[in-house]
Design an enzyme around this catalytic site. Structure first.
Site, mmCIF file in Angstrom:
data_model
loop_
_atom_site.group_PDB
_atom_site.id
_atom_site.type_symbol
_atom_site.label_atom_id
_atom_site.label_comp_id
_atom_site.label_asym_id
_atom_site.label_seq_id
_atom_site.Cartn_x
_atom_site.Cartn_y
_atom_site.Cartn_z
ATOM 1 N N LYS A 115 0.906 9.178 -7.531
ATOM 2 C CA LYS A 115 0.462 7.778 -8.246
ATOM 3 C C LYS A 115 0.263 8.165 -9.892
ATOM 4 O O LYS A 115 0.593 7.690 -10.561
ATOM 5 C CB LYS A 115 -0.375 6.897 -7.454
ATOM 6 C CG LYS A 115 0.328 6.343 -6.255
ATOM 7 C CD LYS A 115 -0.940 5.627 -5.223
ATOM 8 C CE LYS A 115 -0.121 5.184 -4.141
ATOM 9 N NZ LYS A 115 -1.163 4.604 -3.253
ATOM 10 N N GLN A 117 -7.408 4.131 -2.416
ATOM 11 C CA GLN A 117 -6.488 4.849 -1.464
ATOM 12 C C GLN A 117 -6.870 4.640 0.051
ATOM 13 O O GLN A 117 -8.124 5.161 0.249
ATOM 14 C CB GLN A 117 -6.252 6.257 -1.957
ATOM 15 C CG GLN A 117 -5.146 6.954 -1.194
ATOM 16 C CD GLN A 117 -3.852 6.212 -1.267
ATOM 17 O OE1 GLN A 117 -3.446 5.685 -2.109
ATOM 18 N NE2 GLN A 117 -2.889 6.452 -0.338
ATOM 19 N N ASP A 122 -2.499 -3.566 -4.919
ATOM 20 C CA ASP A 122 -1.879 -3.209 -3.665
ATOM 21 C C ASP A 122 -1.616 -4.539 -3.022
ATOM 22 O O ASP A 122 -0.804 -4.569 -2.030
ATOM 23 C CB ASP A 122 -3.042 -2.250 -2.798
ATOM 24 C CG ASP A 122 -2.549 -0.770 -3.023
ATOM 25 O OD1 ASP A 122 -1.491 -0.309 -3.039
ATOM 26 O OD2 ASP A 122 -3.744 -0.127 -2.557
HETATM 27 N N1 GUN Z 1 -2.443 4.611 2.346
HETATM 28 C C1 GUN Z 1 -1.329 4.216 2.747
HETATM 29 N N2 GUN Z 1 -0.497 3.524 2.237
HETATM 30 C C2 GUN Z 1 -1.084 3.056 1.107
HETATM 31 C C3 GUN Z 1 -0.937 2.106 -0.051
HETATM 32 O O1 GUN Z 1 0.142 1.766 -0.242
HETATM 33 N N3 GUN Z 1 -1.950 1.798 -0.720
HETATM 34 C C4 GUN Z 1 -2.954 2.363 -0.368
HETATM 35 N N4 GUN Z 1 -4.108 1.950 -1.061
HETATM 36 N N5 GUN Z 1 -3.600 3.255 0.286
HETATM 37 C C5 GUN Z 1 -2.168 3.453 1.162
#
Ligand code: GUN
Length: 245
Positions: free
Chosen positions: A14, A58, A81
């Site tokens: 990211k 996350q 998200d």
């Molecule tokens: N953990 C697994 N997939 C995701 C996601 O799309 N966003 C976040 N913040 N954590 C995750």
């Protein structure tokens, strides 16, 4: 938060995407023993920082932290998200600003491949808040006839075999095999399962599935990069909404 190895890879990817397109990103690496109050305090600080457009935590968070409390603490206008209940509710009504990144990435793949969802039998395997549930809503908004399957579903094979569009999001390596797929179906594999230190596989057994599918996404390199691209899109939108650019 903590030491989840997969999270480290996702966060690094990211950050790389942000750098690539010119978004400033700030990583707060919190130790495992951080308290819920400390995390919420940090989120509040970022909520009130008008140089910050978007915030994400996350997942997963360490066991002693209430994931829901963390998600609820993020300002819905900065929730890139789309996990906050306000944004989840908006996805249900169809009037949304942010779309959860993985389902949004799946929809983008479908659209860019020229596949019309209208009237199609869409089967989503998995009912998580992050993927399965919002995925079913997005397919429904595109006029798909949607079935959501899960661990208690009876005769799963009959359901998956009826799918024109099959989305696998269960988190079990090679769970969907070729014999569970209808000839010519569109198969989208959301799974990212590490079965050996350097081996990632999806929820779909690619080698048997590709023999019957009309179109199929690989793992790695299919939905994963799309998730990150959609996160960038949401962040740009957040910057516009929050007037931070
Ligand atoms: N953990 C697994 N997939 C995701 C996601 O799309 N966003 C976040 N913040 N954590 C995750």
């Amino acid at each position: 938060m903590g030491e989840d190895p997969a999270s480290k890879v996702y966060v690094a990817n990211k950050k790389k995407a942000c750098e690539y397109i010119g978004i400033n990103s700030f990583e707060y690496k919190l130790p495992e023993e951080t308290t819920e109050e400390e995390v919420i305090e940090l989120i509040n600080k970022l909520n009130n920082d008008n140089t910050v457009s978007g915030i994400l935590c996350q997942l997963p968070v360490p066991k002693h932290i209430n994931e829901e409390a963390i998600i609820n603490a993020i300002d819905p206008k900065k929730d890139v998200d789309a996990f906050h209940p306000i944004n989840v509710g908006k996805i249900m009504t169809g009037n949304y600003d942010f779309v959860p990144c993985t389902p949004a990435g799946v929809m983008e793949l479908i659209k860019e491949s020229g596949i019309d969802v209208t009237g199609k039998e869409c089967v989503v395997v998995g009912r998580s808040n992050i993927v399965g549930k919002p995925m079913s809503m997005l397919l429904l908004h595109q006029n798909g006839t949607v079935t959501v399957c899960h661990s208690k579903t009876k005769d799963l094979k009959a359901k998956t075999k009826s799918a024109d569009i099959l989305v696998a999001a269960v988190g079990i390596p090679n769970f969907i095999t070729g014999d569970m797929i209808k000839e010519g179906a569109v198969v989208i594999d959301v799974g990212i399962n590490r079965i050996a230190p350097k081996t990632l596989v999806g929820d779909v057994e690619f080698d048997t599935a590709k023999e019957v599918a009309g179109a199929i996404t690989p793992v790695p390199g299919g939905v994963g990069p799309m998730t990150i691209a959609m996160l960038m899109k949401n962040t740009l939108k957040a910057a516009e909404v929050n007037k931070t650019v």
